[in-house]
Motif scaffolding. Sequence first.
Motif, mmCIF file in Angstrom:
data_model
loop_
_atom_site.group_PDB
_atom_site.id
_atom_site.type_symbol
_atom_site.label_atom_id
_atom_site.label_comp_id
_atom_site.label_asym_id
_atom_site.label_seq_id
_atom_site.Cartn_x
_atom_site.Cartn_y
_atom_site.Cartn_z
ATOM 1 N N SER A 1 -10.790 -3.331 -0.376
ATOM 2 C CA SER A 1 -9.520 -3.700 0.259
ATOM 3 C C SER A 1 -9.440 -5.173 0.646
ATOM 4 O O SER A 1 -8.383 -5.782 0.542
ATOM 5 C CB SER A 1 -9.244 -2.819 1.469
ATOM 6 O OG SER A 1 -10.256 -2.978 2.428
ATOM 7 N N TYR B 1 -8.011 0.817 -4.173
ATOM 8 C CA TYR B 1 -7.737 -0.204 -3.148
ATOM 9 C C TYR B 1 -8.790 -0.156 -2.041
ATOM 10 O O TYR B 1 -9.340 -1.186 -1.657
ATOM 11 C CB TYR B 1 -6.328 0.004 -2.569
ATOM 12 C CG TYR B 1 -6.079 -0.800 -1.322
ATOM 13 C CD1 TYR B 1 -5.722 -2.148 -1.405
ATOM 14 C CD2 TYR B 1 -6.222 -0.235 -0.056
ATOM 15 C CE1 TYR B 1 -5.519 -2.900 -0.256
ATOM 16 C CE2 TYR B 1 -6.017 -0.977 1.097
ATOM 17 C CZ TYR B 1 -5.669 -2.314 0.990
ATOM 18 O OH TYR B 1 -5.478 -3.059 2.120
ATOM 19 N N ILE C 1 0.835 -1.206 0.000
ATOM 20 C CA ILE C 1 0.000 0.000 0.000
ATOM 21 C C ILE C 1 0.870 1.256 0.000
ATOM 22 O O ILE C 1 0.535 2.255 -0.636
ATOM 23 C CB ILE C 1 -0.936 0.018 1.230
ATOM 24 C CG1 ILE C 1 -1.938 -1.117 1.139
ATOM 25 C CG2 ILE C 1 -1.659 1.352 1.358
ATOM 26 C CD1 ILE C 1 -2.739 -1.321 2.416
ATOM 27 N N PHE D 1 -8.470 -7.109 -2.427
ATOM 28 C CA PHE D 1 -7.095 -6.804 -2.828
ATOM 29 C C PHE D 1 -6.083 -7.385 -1.836
ATOM 30 O O PHE D 1 -5.041 -7.895 -2.246
ATOM 31 C CB PHE D 1 -6.892 -5.296 -3.007
ATOM 32 C CG PHE D 1 -7.629 -4.755 -4.204
ATOM 33 C CD1 PHE D 1 -7.454 -5.324 -5.463
ATOM 34 C CD2 PHE D 1 -8.503 -3.688 -4.082
ATOM 35 C CE1 PHE D 1 -8.135 -4.834 -6.577
ATOM 36 C CE2 PHE D 1 -9.183 -3.190 -5.180
ATOM 37 C CZ PHE D 1 -8.998 -3.767 -6.431
ATOM 38 N N GLU E 1 -4.576 5.170 -6.799
ATOM 39 C CA GLU E 1 -4.546 3.723 -6.555
ATOM 40 C C GLU E 1 -5.104 3.398 -5.174
ATOM 41 O O GLU E 1 -5.807 2.404 -4.998
ATOM 42 C CB GLU E 1 -3.118 3.187 -6.697
ATOM 43 C CG GLU E 1 -2.635 3.205 -8.133
ATOM 44 C CD GLU E 1 -1.139 3.020 -8.282
ATOM 45 O OE1 GLU E 1 -0.720 2.707 -9.424
ATOM 46 O OE2 GLU E 1 -0.388 3.181 -7.300
#
Length: 124
Positions: A104, A100, A89, A107, A96
């Motif tokens: 999250s 994300y 991150i 991801f 981005e």
Amino acid sequence: MSMNTKTDPRESLNLPNSEATTPIEIFQNQTLRPILKLQNDLFLSLFKNYAIRQNSGFETLSMPKKNIMIEQSLQKDSVLKNTFIGMTIGMFTAEELEIYISDSKVFNKRIITMLIERLKSQMK
């Protein structure tokens, strides 16, 4: 330092997208994979250090046992898992990060799955 400079060191992997490619897969291929590749040496060093602290005989384990330890460590040790996710991150741009944050959990799972495969393929 402008946010765009974070993308400069990343290698574009030029993975093909088709009509069937989902936005999640596009983010994975255009953002996550290049970051994991860029941070690879750090991930590898950090995991080796962790593994030796957890199991002083790690270096002498068979490959199947090392692979099990990699999987279990990254799935069960939340501190290690969150460290690796944080390292990923930390390389995001603001845009981005927005993507994300929108999903999250998905991801994070992809980051950990890809990291497990990366570490397993490079452990000697």
